[in-house]
Scaffold this motif. Structure first.
Motif, PDB file in Angstrom:
ATOM      1  N   GLN A   1       0.827  -1.206   0.000  1.00  9.10           N
ATOM      2  CA  GLN A   1       0.000   0.000   0.000  1.00  9.10           C
ATOM      3  C   GLN A   1       0.863   1.259   0.000  1.00  9.10           C
ATOM      4  O   GLN A   1       0.510   2.258  -0.638  1.00  9.10           O
ATOM      5  CB  GLN A   1      -0.936   0.001   1.202  1.00  9.10           C
TER       6      GLN A   1
ATOM      7  N   GLU B   1       1.641   1.942  -3.485  1.00 10.34           N
ATOM      8  CA  GLU B   1       0.469   2.521  -4.157  1.00 10.34           C
ATOM      9  C   GLU B   1       0.340   4.002  -3.826  1.00 10.34           C
ATOM     10  O   GLU B   1      -0.007   4.816  -4.680  1.00 10.34           O
ATOM     11  CB  GLU B   1      -0.817   1.801  -3.741  1.00 10.34           C
TER      12      GLU B   1
ATOM     13  N   TRP C   1      -3.538  10.734  -3.569  1.00  7.47           N
ATOM     14  CA  TRP C   1      -3.777   9.854  -2.429  1.00  7.47           C
ATOM     15  C   TRP C   1      -4.452  10.611  -1.291  1.00  7.47           C
ATOM     16  O   TRP C   1      -4.010  11.683  -0.892  1.00  7.47           O
ATOM     17  CB  TRP C   1      -2.470   9.253  -1.925  1.00  7.47           C
TER      18      TRP C   1
ATOM     19  N   SER D   1      -9.255   2.226  -2.001  1.00  3.66           N
ATOM     20  CA  SER D   1      -9.080   2.273  -3.449  1.00  3.66           C
ATOM     21  C   SER D   1      -7.618   2.573  -3.750  1.00  3.66           C
ATOM     22  O   SER D   1      -6.813   2.774  -2.834  1.00  3.66           O
ATOM     23  CB  SER D   1      -9.960   3.383  -4.038  1.00  3.66           C
ATOM     24  N   THR D   2      -7.278   2.667  -5.018  1.00  3.58           N
ATOM     25  CA  THR D   2      -5.892   2.941  -5.402  1.00  3.58           C
ATOM     26  C   THR D   2      -5.468   4.371  -5.088  1.00  3.58           C
ATOM     27  O   THR D   2      -4.299   4.723  -5.261  1.00  3.58           O
ATOM     28  CB  THR D   2      -5.673   2.672  -6.899  1.00  3.58           C
TER      29      THR D   2
END
Length: 123
Positions: A77, A80, A88, A97-98
């Motif tokens: 994560q 990501e 983010w 979610s991404t």
């Protein structure tokens, strides 16, 4: 996705409980996880809500292999988060979610299909 299914199977948590889980809810040193909220779809949007009953609001022991999967997931994560950059939104969710927002992406089986219909599934 692996950590999602490991948690579901080893801890017996419901999908909404897992999707509402925050990193602050996990005590890695003590091997405990607190269920404090769930994620539900209401009025067309995802919303955090309190567990329905006092019994649903609980602390569960987490086996070491599950903690290890969660640690691996946290590292993935972090990558990501770097890839998302300014997009983010750090809500502290374990299964976001991404871009860090609430998500229901962890609802399909590994392989992309619905549960029971993933790659190699016979049922």
């Amino acid at each position: 996705m692996e950590a999602f299914w490991i948690c579901a199977l080893t801890l017996g948590l419901r999908r909404g409980e897992l999707l509402g889980l925050r990193w602050d809810d996990i005590d890695f040193a003590g091997g405990l996880l607190a269920v404090r909220q769930t994620l539900q779809r209401a009025d067309g949007s995802l919303q955090f809500v309190d567990p329905k009953t006092d019994r649903s609001r609980r602390v569960v022991p987490v086996p070491e292999p599950t903690l290890a999967a969660l640690r691996r997931h946290r590292r993935a994560q972090a990558a990501e988060q770097l890839a998302a950059g300014k997009r983010w939104q750090n809500l502290g969710l374990v299964f976001p979610s991404t871009i860090g927002t609430p998500s229901n992406r962890a609802t399909s089986a590994p392989g992309g299909g619905p549960p029971g219909r993933g790659r190699g599934s016979t049922g």
